[in-house]
Every structure is written in structure tokens, then in C-alpha cells.
Scaffold this active site. Structure first.
Site, PDB file in Angstrom:
ATOM      1  N   ASP A 140      36.948  40.670  45.017  1.00 26.97           N
ATOM      2  CA  ASP A 140      37.623  40.913  44.121  1.00 26.97           C
ATOM      3  C   ASP A 140      37.972  38.791  44.027  1.00 26.97           C
ATOM      4  OD1 ASP A 140      39.083  40.317  41.773  1.00 26.97           O
ATOM      5  OD2 ASP A 140      41.221  40.840  43.139  1.00 26.97           O
ATOM      6  N   THR A 182      37.416  36.923  38.020  1.00 25.28           N
ATOM      7  CA  THR A 182      38.726  35.670  39.275  1.00 25.28           C
ATOM      8  C   THR A 182      37.492  34.932  39.758  1.00 25.28           C
ATOM      9  OG1 THR A 182      38.591  38.150  40.450  1.00 25.28           O
ATOM     10  CG2 THR A 182      40.230  36.619  39.196  1.00 25.28           C
ATOM     11  N   THR A 183      36.364  35.645  40.124  1.00 24.94           N
ATOM     12  CA  THR A 183      34.807  34.821  40.516  1.00 24.94           C
ATOM     13  C   THR A 183      34.760  34.560  39.716  1.00 24.94           C
ATOM     14  OG1 THR A 183      34.305  36.853  41.975  1.00 24.94           O
ATOM     15  CG2 THR A 183      33.671  34.820  42.447  1.00 24.94           C
ATOM     16  N   ASP A 191      41.608  46.256  38.066  1.00 29.65           N
ATOM     17  CA  ASP A 191      40.839  44.427  37.135  1.00 29.65           C
ATOM     18  C   ASP A 191      40.197  45.893  35.819  1.00 29.65           C
ATOM     19  OD1 ASP A 191      41.118  43.426  38.801  1.00 29.65           O
ATOM     20  OD2 ASP A 191      39.071  42.628  39.330  1.00 29.65           O
TER      21      ASP A 191
END
Length: 532
Positions: A65, A98-99, A399
Site C-alpha cells: 500500500d 495511493t501508489t 482500502d
């Protein structure tokens, strides 16, 4: 790496010549931020690798994550810290992607460094990127599939897509329905436009496997029962939540009471006993059969003597309830926290069909089900064979919950698998042909930068990235808007048929935040260290 030299003035007025220091600072910032983006690039997508992070105290975390990796990394360079902040912002706003947002920001910075070395002014690039990101969000909104919250199938597809890139992806068939049902239980699907994730309590318990994770319509306490010899199962329970201590009063820290003879000692003990008995009689009088006691710092929340009396009176005791859980417990049970003995009256109690102590692995938990007038809250009990898996399952479920929250906020889906990014890239390229001057260059650079997502997805899946992205571009040019990289088959297919979908909010927020971060870094031309 030596920063490229600022463009030399060659007699042409159109070319911007940067002074040497600002140029060096700018390229140093860009290089630092790109290094962070490259570090987590390998963990993008369903075939992305995981990172093992070891903290200073020896704790190990395994995750892929983006926000977690960046939060744990010790980033020293101030410009690189901005990328960490961007991934945090994406985590708060959308919870997923988020990546992607970090990789995208790194790619935009790479494009802008090429434009800078061609002699373009940073402000011009910055303004054009702002326009390009607004245009990109506009184009994305024309590609959406509207969604109803009653369409459980589509919600499950989005939750599964979010979980597929996690360590626990093989359990996505169990975790996805849990995430969807948990969110639908705490909102009214007809009118809701946001979800408060505090209404979904996640309790982690070691033992078992991730498959044993369950959604509980009620309350779960991580603690064991405190009352030795008291009941371990109570039906038709009346539950009281107290915030005062059931133990003898103590003096303040500095004070001492000196007892000189035995008669005084006996009197003190007798008073203590009467004081505790008085409290317990009042509890019994109100008809309370389960007592929840808030954690106390200054003295014991409940003394051994009190536990003995409570067990005799057949009252179940759960102590050490954290202060921050009080609101959730009250909302779930429909009871009120009782701060003093005078308020311990039947009206302030909650009722439930069953309160019992259940063995879980090597430990025990207390489960409350069949609550009479429950609030809109649920509890998820996560199981895992070891601490690392348990922590990662918790993050993955968070998530998935965030993805469903995005769909509640903005009821629209788009394809996944790099399809929207390639489509945006092509559309922006077409649009750039209608522009004039430097702006056209900047729009093109922005469009090319978006291709980093499908490129990285292909690279991480072990495909030939250049061939894959070229074919993907051709398919989109022929009008196949939903063609994306199918990682399982290692080919390009219609990604909607593979059920790879994501919320619109994740992509729009990622593009806006990445563009914003790039603009910030471009605008910086000097760094000043303060002594304080």
C-alpha cells in the site's frame, strides 16, 4: 546525477534562460521526488511486489500500500516529503490509488524536467499542467458508467479490484462482500452521500486464517471477562456503561493516610466494603446484568472485592473499555455513558438478546448480538495466522471500505487496468493540436506522462512494456475505450468483461493531486535553512 544545465541564451528572445542556482535547486528537487516515486513504482497493480519495512524498534511490516510504505520510509529531502504528503492526501480523499498518485507525480516531474531543459519557464509549465489536469478530469467524467447503490454486483467488483493488488488478494472473495455489506449497513443507500468509517469497528484477533474473518451485527470486545466465577453467557441482557470506578477511593498522589491501630484499619476496610457494596446494590437495583467499565488511569477501574460481589450477584463485567470506543459502544447499544452513581437508572441502560464469551484461537472475546434498538454500526472481526498478515488484512479491508465510500460520494465507475489513462493521453494529445505555442508542448508532455500507469502495470506483470502500451494505444485509437491490460492473461482485452472497475473519484483525485504537487515543486526556486 549532475543536473542538466539551464538552457543557454542563443540570441533568440523566445527562450527562457534560468539563473544557475534556481535551476540546480529545481533539478535537485525533481530528482529527489522522482527517486521516491521510483522506489514504490514496483508495487503498483495486481502483480506489484510487496515491501518489507523494518522499523527502528525491530517491528516488521509487509505491505504494498503506497501510503503505508511512504509513511514508514524515512524521507529526508523536503521535496520528496511533498510526495509523501500527496499519498497521504489521496489516502484521506479516496483511500485507494495511493501508489498511482505517487507514480503519476514522479512521471509529471520527469516530463517537466525535459520541458525545463528545453528552456521553458517553470510558471508557464505549471499553468499549462493545471489546465491539462482540469481538462483530464473533464474527459474522465465523460467516460463513466453511472451506478446505483442497490447494484450490489458492481460494488463487489470495485471492492475486488481494490483487493486484487494486496497481499491478501486470494481472499478477496471473502473480504469484498464483508466490505460492501458493512458500508451498506451503516448508511441509508437511498439518501447517503458519505460514509463515516468510524461506524465500522475493526477488531483484530490472532489465530485462524483470513478466511475466518466475519461481519458481526453487534459488538465485539477484545477483552476477556473480568468476573472470576461470574456468568459467561447472559440472555436478555441489560447493559450499563459506567465511567466511574468500582473501587475504594484513593488519596491524591502526594497525600498519605497513616493508620495507627487495628481498629482504625478495620474501620477503613469496613468502609471500603460498604462503599463498594453500595455501588453494586445500586447497579443491581437498576436491573443491570452486564457492566461495561471504562479504563481508568488513576486507580483500579474495578477492585478484586468488587469483582467478587458482582460475580455473586450474577453480573457480567467487561473492564478496560478504551475512552475512544465509548461513543461507538453507546451508538451501537443505544445506551448512555453513566458518569456517576446517581445516574445509574434503567433508562440509561441498553438491551441485547445475548452477551457471551466466545473462544477465538487461544484467546477469548466478548460478543454482544441481538441488540434491541441498534444504531447504524457494525463490527468486523479480522483473523490472521500471524501479526503481519493480520495487519495487512486490516489495511486491505480499509482500502476496500474506502473504495465503497468513494462510490457512495460519487456514484460513478470507470474501467481499470490502465484503460482510462491511455484514453486520457490520446484525448489530450488530440486536444493539444487545437492549442498554440508553448501550451501545446506542455499538454503533450502531460499526456505522455499519463502513460506511466499502463507502462508500469505491464512492466510489473512481466510483459514487454513498450509493445503492450503501443498496442493499447492502437486499440484505443480504433475506438475501444475500455481496452486495458489484462494482467491474468498477459494480454490486452476489454477490461470491463474482466470486472476490473474503479471509482471515478480515485482517478480524478489522483490526477488533480499529482498535478498540484508537480506545480508546487516547479514553483520552488530556492531553499532556505533556518537555524531555529
Amino acid at each position: 546525477m549532475a543536473p542538466p544545465k539551464a538552457a543557454k541564451a542563443t540570441g533568440k528572445r523566445s527562450e527562457y534562460q534560468d539563473k544557475d542556482k534556481p535551476s540546480q535547486i529545481r533539478f535537485s528537487n525533481i530528482t529527489a521526488a522522482k527517486a521516491v516515486a521510483d522506489a514504490i513504482r514496483t508495487s503498483l497493480g495486481p502483480r506489484g511486489m510487496d515491501k518489507m519495512i523494518q522499523a527502528a524498534n525491530g517491528d516488521v511490516t509487509i505491505t504494498n500500500d503506497g501510503a503505508t510504505i511512504l509513511k514508514e520510509m524515512q524521507v529526508l529531502h523536503p521535496a520528496a516529503k511533498m510526495l509523501v504528503e500527496v499519498s497521504k492526501a489521496q489516502d484521506v480523499e479516496a483511500g485507494d490509488g495511493t501508489t498511482s498518485v505517487t507514480v503519476l507525480a514522479g512521471s509529471l516531474l520527469d516530463s517537466s524536467s525535459k520541458l525545463l531543459s528545453k528552456g521553458m519557464h517553470p510558471t508557464t509549465i505549471s499553468e499549462s499542467f493545471q489546465k491539462a489536469s482540469s481538462k483530464a478530469v473533464e474527459i474522465l467524467e465523460t467516460m463513466v458508467t453511472p451506478l446505483e447503490l442497490s447494484d450490489r454486483e458492481s460494488l463487489l467488483k470495485s471492492a475486488s479490484t481494490a483487493l486484487n493488488s494486496k497481499v491478501v488478494s486470494q481472499n478477496s472473495n471473502i473480504l469484498s462482500p464483508i466490505a460492501v455489506d458493512a458500508v451498506l449497513k451503516v448508511i441509508n443507500p437511498a439518501v447517503a452521500d458519505n460514509v463515516d468509517l468510524k461506524d465500522i469497528k475493526i477488531v483484530k484477533k490472532l489465530g485462524g486464517t483470513v478466511e475466518d474473518t466475519e461481519l458481526i451485527d453487534g459488538l465485539v470486545f477484545n477483552q476477556k471477562l473480568s468476573s472470576a466465577g461470574g456468568p459467561s453467557k447472559i440472555e436478555k441482557a441489560k447493559i450499563g456503561l459506567i465511567q466511574f470506578c468500582v473501587s475504594a477511593p484513593k488519596t491524591d498522589m502526594e497525600n498519605q493516610v497513616i493508620v495507627s491501630d487495628y481498629t482504625q484499619m478495620d474501620r477503613v476496610l469496613k468502609e471500603e466494603r460498604n462503599y463498594i457494596l453500595n455501588i453494586i446494590k445500586q447497579v443491581k437495583k437498576a436491573g443491570c446484568t452486564v457492566l461495561l467499565i471504562q479504563k481508568s488511569i488513576l486507580r483500579d477501574a474495578v477492585s478484586d472485592l468488587a469483582l467478587h460481589f458482582l460475580a455473586k450477584m450474577k453480573i457480567m463485567v467487561v473492564k478496560d473499555i478504551e475512552r475512544e470506543d465509548i461513543e461507538f459502544v453507546c451508538k451501537t447499544l443505544g445506551c448512555r455513558p453513566i458518569a456517576s452513581l446517581d445516574h445509574f437508572i434503567p433508562e440509561n441502560l441498553g438491551t441485547a438478546d445475548l452477551v457471551e464469551e466466545v473462544p477465538v484461537g487461544t484467546d477469548k472475546i466478548v460478543k454482544i448480538t441481538g441488540i434491541a434498538n441498534p444504531g447504524k454500526t457494525v463490527t468486523v472481526l479480522i483473523r490472521g495466522s500471524n501479526k503481519l498478515v493480520l495487519e495487512e488484512a486490516d489495511r486491505s479491508l480499509h482500502d476496500a471500505l474506502c473504495v465503497i465510500r468513494c462510490l457512495v460520494k460519487k456514484k460513478a465507475l470507470i474501467a481499470g487496468g490502465g484503460a482510462p489513462e491511455i484514453e486520457l493521453s490520446l484525448r489530450l494529445m488530440e486536444y493539444s493540436n487545437t492549442l498554440a505555442g508553448i501550451e501545446q508542448y506542455c499538454f503533450r508532455a502531460f499526456a505522455e506522462a499519463l502513460e506511466v500507469i499502463p507502462y508500469t502495470l505491464a512492466e510489473n506483470a512481466g510483459l514487454n512494456p513498450i509493445a503492450t502500451v503501443t498496442e493499447l494505444r492502437n486499440r484505443h485509437a480504433k475506438g475501444e475505450k475500455t481496452a486495458g491490460i489484462n494482467v491474468r492473461k498477459g494480454a490486452i482485452t476489454n477490461i470491463l468483461e474482466e470486472n476490473v472497475v474503479q471509482p471515478l473519484l480515485v482517478s480524478t483525485s489522483a490526477i488533480s493531486l499529482a498535478a498540484e504537487c508537480t506545480r508546487c515543486i516547479l514553483k520552488i526556486d530556492d531553499m532556505v535553512n533556518t537555524t531555529r
